[in-house]
Design an enzyme around this catalytic site. Sequence first.
Site, PDB file in Angstrom:
ATOM      1  N   HIS A 108       0.930  -1.330  -0.048  1.00  0.00           N
ATOM      2  CA  HIS A 108       0.027   0.065   0.273  1.00  0.00           C
ATOM      3  C   HIS A 108       0.761   1.242   0.042  1.00  0.00           C
ATOM      4  O   HIS A 108       1.773   1.442   0.860  1.00  0.00           O
ATOM      5  CB  HIS A 108      -0.702   0.065   1.217  1.00  0.00           C
ATOM      6  CG  HIS A 108      -1.919   1.084   1.340  1.00  0.00           C
ATOM      7  ND1 HIS A 108      -3.130   0.981   0.589  1.00  0.00           N
ATOM      8  CD2 HIS A 108      -1.783   2.321   1.748  1.00  0.00           C
ATOM      9  CE1 HIS A 108      -3.580   2.358   0.837  1.00  0.00           C
ATOM     10  NE2 HIS A 108      -2.930   3.147   1.488  1.00  0.00           N
ATOM     11  N   CYS A 109       0.771   2.161  -1.006  1.00  0.00           N
ATOM     12  CA  CYS A 109       1.631   3.216  -1.097  1.00  0.00           C
ATOM     13  C   CYS A 109       0.829   4.535  -0.636  1.00  0.00           C
ATOM     14  O   CYS A 109      -0.084   4.962  -1.351  1.00  0.00           O
ATOM     15  CB  CYS A 109       2.183   3.267  -2.450  1.00  0.00           C
ATOM     16  SG  CYS A 109       3.228   4.658  -2.728  1.00  0.00           S
ATOM     17  N   PRO A 110       1.318   5.369   0.269  1.00  0.00           N
ATOM     18  CA  PRO A 110       0.279   6.524   0.692  1.00  0.00           C
ATOM     19  C   PRO A 110       0.527   7.556  -0.164  1.00  0.00           C
ATOM     20  O   PRO A 110       0.151   8.693  -0.250  1.00  0.00           O
ATOM     21  CB  PRO A 110       1.174   6.731   2.053  1.00  0.00           C
ATOM     22  CG  PRO A 110       2.517   6.212   1.958  1.00  0.00           C
ATOM     23  CD  PRO A 110       2.322   4.912   1.326  1.00  0.00           C
ATOM     24  N   TRP A 111       1.625   7.408  -1.139  1.00  0.00           N
ATOM     25  CA  TRP A 111       1.913   8.755  -2.092  1.00  0.00           C
ATOM     26  C   TRP A 111       1.042   8.773  -3.239  1.00  0.00           C
ATOM     27  O   TRP A 111       1.227   9.903  -3.963  1.00  0.00           O
ATOM     28  CB  TRP A 111       3.463   8.622  -2.406  1.00  0.00           C
ATOM     29  CG  TRP A 111       4.465   8.395  -1.400  1.00  0.00           C
ATOM     30  CD1 TRP A 111       5.328   7.379  -1.145  1.00  0.00           C
ATOM     31  CD2 TRP A 111       4.934   9.381  -0.584  1.00  0.00           C
ATOM     32  NE1 TRP A 111       5.953   7.850   0.199  1.00  0.00           N
ATOM     33  CE2 TRP A 111       5.935   8.920   0.515  1.00  0.00           C
ATOM     34  CE3 TRP A 111       4.673  10.757  -0.507  1.00  0.00           C
ATOM     35  CZ2 TRP A 111       6.317   9.956   1.491  1.00  0.00           C
ATOM     36  CZ3 TRP A 111       5.046  11.646   0.462  1.00  0.00           C
ATOM     37  CH2 TRP A 111       6.071  11.233   1.556  1.00  0.00           C
ATOM     38  N   GLY A 114      -2.984   4.597  -2.381  1.00  0.00           N
ATOM     39  CA  GLY A 114      -3.750   3.317  -2.815  1.00  0.00           C
ATOM     40  C   GLY A 114      -2.759   2.238  -2.951  1.00  0.00           C
ATOM     41  O   GLY A 114      -1.543   2.094  -2.507  1.00  0.00           O
TER      42      GLY A 114
END
Length: 284
Positions: A108-111, A114
């Site tokens: 899961h990528c916060p940047w 999603g």
Amino acid sequence: MSLTRINQIWYKFLVSVDVFLVAIGLYTYYKVIITGPGSPLDYDTIKVYDMQAVESGAELPPEFLSRRSITTKRDGRFRVCRTCHVWKPDRCHHCSRCDKCILKMDHHCPWFPGCIGFNNQRFFIQYLLYATTYSIVIFLFSSIQLLHWFNTKQYEVELIDFHLLSVWLLGVAVSVSLSFFTGFSIYQVTKNQTTVEMHIYRRYREELEILADTCGSINPNRDNAYDLGSTMNNWKDLMGERWIEWLFPIDTSRAKKNRNTLDHKGLYFELRGDINGRILDNMN
């Protein structure tokens, strides 16, 4: 703008490189978000209609899924998500932040924000390459200008351009950090391994041991059942067959070919030869 402070490189070349990298980077960023990682919820054929029937064994996963999958629960049953009410294909995991199952979940990528998964991982890798290249280019351009200032001894008559120096320091920090992260991500691709799989390697080995009890002499000590045997095969499996597909955020020829089939949709995967053969033989 830092480009206006650089006069040791042809300005039109500077602008062309900068605009190209920014434009293609932003477009790829958009592709990562708009494409999404993919979810079992996108496929009606693997939805669970009655959880009680699943528990009793009356409702089973579709044959195409059970025949091509290797990960099962400890009791040997096919994995199912009680939250999403779907059968969980290999490499699929439920993301607590997105609150849904993700196909071939990498992380899961916060940047973005999603998940990075089956559908958008290729664009994510390309975005990392563009971002790393851009940071290195900015670092090199600013370095050339600062070296000129130093070599011509302009420091004797004027102060250093602090704006340019700030850009150079930022370029150093971002280039180093992005290079390490991009290198790690590419390494994972060449191993055909996701970040999630790296962290759950112990459980993965236990699943292979369960499979070995039914399919014969599978060696669970080998690193990865999805490793296709070579760095290039693993790279092509995600990034495409041609170099133009590696470099640009376009549809791959494989995706176009399999558009109307279930192949290469993240529901099942090509496996290492010794495992794939035993599974198919065992299911016949």
